[in-house]
Design a protein around this motif. Structure first.
Motif, mmCIF file in Angstrom:
data_model
loop_
_atom_site.group_PDB
_atom_site.id
_atom_site.type_symbol
_atom_site.label_atom_id
_atom_site.label_comp_id
_atom_site.label_asym_id
_atom_site.label_seq_id
_atom_site.Cartn_x
_atom_site.Cartn_y
_atom_site.Cartn_z
ATOM 1 N N ASP A 70 34.157 -15.977 28.206
ATOM 2 C CA ASP A 70 34.206 -16.074 26.749
ATOM 3 C C ASP A 70 35.411 -16.932 26.346
ATOM 4 O OD1 ASP A 70 36.332 -14.443 27.373
ATOM 5 O OD2 ASP A 70 35.599 -12.694 26.289
ATOM 6 N N ASP A 130 38.275 -16.089 25.322
ATOM 7 C CA ASP A 130 39.554 -15.600 25.844
ATOM 8 C C ASP A 130 39.742 -16.030 27.305
ATOM 9 O OD1 ASP A 130 42.003 -14.218 25.919
ATOM 10 O OD2 ASP A 130 41.045 -12.346 26.549
ATOM 11 N N ASP A 147 41.788 -12.347 32.597
ATOM 12 C CA ASP A 147 40.817 -11.655 31.757
ATOM 13 C C ASP A 147 39.850 -10.765 32.546
ATOM 14 O OD1 ASP A 147 40.159 -11.067 29.095
ATOM 15 O OD2 ASP A 147 38.461 -12.454 29.119
ATOM 16 N N HIS A 157 41.889 -5.458 30.221
ATOM 17 C CA HIS A 157 40.789 -4.497 30.327
ATOM 18 C C HIS A 157 41.256 -3.229 31.030
ATOM 19 C CE1 HIS A 157 38.596 -8.327 29.918
ATOM 20 N NE2 HIS A 157 37.797 -7.582 29.187
HETATM 21 MN MN MN Z 1 39.571 -10.879 26.915
#
Ligand code: MN
Ligand code: 5GP
Length: 350
Positions: free
Chosen positions: A32, A34, A92, A119
């Protein structure tokens, strides 16, 4: 400098990056804004300080991300052979499998592992590498689920190093932050998000242009697919669970690609009274990819994790075999007891 939690870990990550001569940057599958913004922004900073940088991401970024400066440098097969002495920088995500098919091999081959993530993932350093003479510096990680974007961690690390932020780097980090805060509206949006955004605009990020490119140039087929998917929108569990889905035949009818549906969960999420929303993608018959969101108390990351996926408290997902129709029923079954438990707790404490 930014007020970041775990400053010592941030420093260790900054030092590990500064000490590495060659780096392979990577991120999660189906990247994505990010993931890509983090890779390209950090990569440019590393290149500017004279390092050799490889950019590997298993999947191609969506069309709306191609304007980000540096996307031409992305490779979709890992560097072969793995560059001698290189550090692997995982962005990420914090699970080798989330990097994709080559993830575990890359982690094993790297001289040093550097992880930056937000995360609720895994401790990648725990058993890396088993034979390391000095595990403290062979694997460093900055994992902070309270921070809104991995791009923000990258920006803070570069700031910590006192390195220059170019307009292109600012664009990538701003896009990363805009993506993962849902344009500064998700519950993860803090004053630090605005502070960083303001700094990035000063460094040359253009808020209008970036938002326009990311979100306001969708192909017509996306809305054709949305109109089909919205017909499947329904409420369960007294209006507190909302679900919608897409099937291969809808994709065909709309002439759309599965990526066109990436944000459809928002149409279930925004309904008044809904605590959990789920969007079930069935990109090919018998395989689903489920996006879940929650508004307040429900930890959808825990639900996703139990089904082999992961994510954040309020936004998570998983992949499983089965059809969209089957998973609609499954989710009601899995989530109903959580609602009952929650109701019991609330009435108990009332
Ligand atoms: Mn992210
Ligand atoms: P989305 O629903 O937007 O695809 O994902 C929401 C969040 O859950 C993201 O942070 C994403 O990284 C995470 N996520 C989605 N699918 C998976 C999965 O299959 N495995 C893991 N570990 N995380 C996932």
């Amino acid at each position: 400098m930014f007020d970041m939690k775990y400053p010592n870990r941030l420093r260790l990550v900054a030092d590990a990056l500064a000490q590495s001569e060659t780096l392979v940057l990577t991120c999660h599958v189906r990247p994505d804004g990010d993931a890509i913004g983090s890779m390209l922004g950090l990569g440019e900073a590393l290149e500017a300080s004279g390092k050799r940088v490889f950019y590997f991401c298993e999947d191609r970024p969506g069309q709306n991300l191609l304007f980000l400066p540096g996307t031409d440098k992305l490779e979709h097969t890992p560097p072969e052979p793995f560059p001698a002495g290189a550090s692997l920088v995982v962005l990420d995500c914090s699970e080798a499998q989330r990097i994709g098919e080559h993830g575990e091999r890359l982690v094993e081959q790297a001289e040093r592992l550097i992880v930056m993530d937000h995360h609720l993932g895994q401790d990648m350093c725990r058993d890396y590498p088993k034979s390391a003479p000095d595990p403290d510096t062979r694997c460093v990680q900055y994992i902070n689920p309270d921070i809104f974007a991995t791009g923000a961690i990258c920006f803070a690390v570069i700031d910590e190093l006192g390195w220059n932020i170019s307009p292109d780097m600012a664009t990538n980090f701003y896009a990363a932050i805009l993506t993962d805060t849902g344009s500064f509206v998700h519950s993860n949006t803090t004053s630090l998000a605005f502070e960083m955004a303001a700094r990035l605009v000063e460094y040359g990020a253009d808020p209008y242009e970036i938002s326009d490119r990311l979100f306001e140039r969708v192909p017509f087929r996306k809305l054709a697919l949305l109109s089909l998917s919205l017909r499947t929108l329904s409420l369960e569990i007294e209006g507190r669970l909302a679900m919608l889905h897409i099937t291969p035949s809808m994709l065909e009818e709309a002439g759309a690609q599965v990526q066109d549906s990436d944000d459809f969960v928002r149409y279930a999420r925004c309904i008044d009274g809904v605590e959990v929303s789920a969007f079930i993608k069935e990109p090919e018959p018998g395989k689903v990819s489920v996006s879940m969101r929650s508004r307040s108390w429900c930890n959808v990351a825990a639900v996703a994790k139990a089904l082999g996926g992961g994510g954040h408290f309020h936004a998570a997902g998983f992949r499983q075999p089965g059809s969209a129709a089957e998973w609609r029923e499954q989710l009601v079954e899995i989530l109903t007891p959580l609602f009952r438990e929650h109701d019991a707790e609330v009435s108990h404490s009332a």
